[in-house]
Design a protein around this motif. Sequence first.
Motif, PDB file in Angstrom:
ATOM      1  N   ASP A 113       0.823  -1.216   0.000  1.00  0.00           N
ATOM      2  CA  ASP A 113       0.000   0.000   0.000  1.00  0.00           C
ATOM      3  C   ASP A 113       0.852   1.258   0.000  1.00  0.00           C
ATOM      4  OD1 ASP A 113      -2.776  -0.901   0.010  1.00  0.00           O
ATOM      5  OD2 ASP A 113      -2.281  -1.813   1.941  1.00  0.00           O
ATOM      6  N   PHE A 122      -2.833   3.787  -2.387  1.00  0.00           N
ATOM      7  CA  PHE A 122      -3.808   3.616  -1.307  1.00  0.00           C
ATOM      8  C   PHE A 122      -4.534   4.918  -1.003  1.00  0.00           C
ATOM      9  CE2 PHE A 122      -5.058   4.058   3.122  1.00  0.00           C
ATOM     10  CZ  PHE A 122      -5.891   2.960   3.288  1.00  0.00           C
ATOM     11  N   PHE A 150     -10.558  -2.557   2.013  1.00  0.00           N
ATOM     12  CA  PHE A 150      -9.725  -3.716   1.693  1.00  0.00           C
ATOM     13  C   PHE A 150     -10.549  -4.831   1.052  1.00  0.00           C
ATOM     14  CE2 PHE A 150      -6.357  -2.474   5.004  1.00  0.00           C
ATOM     15  CZ  PHE A 150      -5.499  -2.008   4.021  1.00  0.00           C
ATOM     16  N   GLN A 194     -10.937  -3.699  -2.562  1.00  0.00           N
ATOM     17  CA  GLN A 194      -9.733  -3.075  -3.122  1.00  0.00           C
ATOM     18  C   GLN A 194      -9.565  -3.319  -4.611  1.00  0.00           C
ATOM     19  OE1 GLN A 194      -5.980  -5.414  -1.946  1.00  0.00           O
ATOM     20  NE2 GLN A 194      -7.474  -6.118  -0.447  1.00  0.00           N
ATOM     21  N   GLN A 210      -7.917   0.078  -6.278  1.00  0.00           N
ATOM     22  CA  GLN A 210      -6.467   0.292  -6.234  1.00  0.00           C
ATOM     23  C   GLN A 210      -5.792  -0.030  -7.563  1.00  0.00           C
ATOM     24  OE1 GLN A 210      -5.892  -1.726  -2.097  1.00  0.00           O
ATOM     25  NE2 GLN A 210      -4.283  -0.168  -2.277  1.00  0.00           N
ATOM     26  N   ARG A 212      -6.296  -9.281  -2.143  1.00  0.00           N
ATOM     27  CA  ARG A 212      -5.042  -8.649  -2.568  1.00  0.00           C
ATOM     28  C   ARG A 212      -4.271  -9.545  -3.523  1.00  0.00           C
ATOM     29  NH1 ARG A 212      -2.353  -4.239   0.528  1.00  0.00           N
ATOM     30  NH2 ARG A 212      -4.034  -3.346  -0.733  1.00  0.00           N
TER      31      ARG A 212
END
Length: 216
Positions: free
Chosen positions: A23, A29, A77, A80, A84, A117
């Motif tokens: 991040d 982020f 999160f 994400q 992101q 992730r």
Amino acid sequence: MLDFPTLDHVLLKDRPLVVCDVDDVVLEFLKPFEAYLEARGSKLLHRSYRLHGNIISLETEAALEDSVVSGLIESFFEDQERWQTPFAEAVDTLQALERDADVVFLTAMPPRFAEARRRLLDQLHLRFPMIATETPKGPVVKALHAGRTLPVGFIDDMAHNLHSVGEHVDTCLLIHMMPDSVIHRMAPKPADHVRRANDWPHAGEMLKAHFIASAV
């Protein structure tokens, strides 16, 4: 007490090691998180290097309670993959480094969000091993490197993580890399022995020079 992460899935070869935060180092982020907040009626105020206490309701302008802020971080999160994106040249630089070194991601996040992730990094062709943990990073890098004489480098945006690794792996090249933002400029500064990278190509050059110098 937080559980120490499992490292069995990380198989290192007989070559240098690069351990890298995710991040605000590989993936943006702050900017996407601010957009995420505004889509949900909140706003991050740029008054200190903290999330808790600095996020307000757009409707009432009152600061959100810490538990609400923590919930927003966790929901970000969870989501994400929609928000992101990588920093410029992060993917190319890491892929170039992988020709000469093992690359491992060490991301500071609750392990329950690791699967999301992992999917996001895989979509970006960053299929390096990943460790998701909330434990201090120094002991993790020490356990990974395991006292090898090969060169090792660590990249992070937070001073306390860099200091932690430096305390546990004294031969490690410590590289500080973070976005240029008002909030990041208010962050604690790392000690003088930590080197500052201007961008990903600069970080790549420093790591390659470290590999060469360590081989002499």
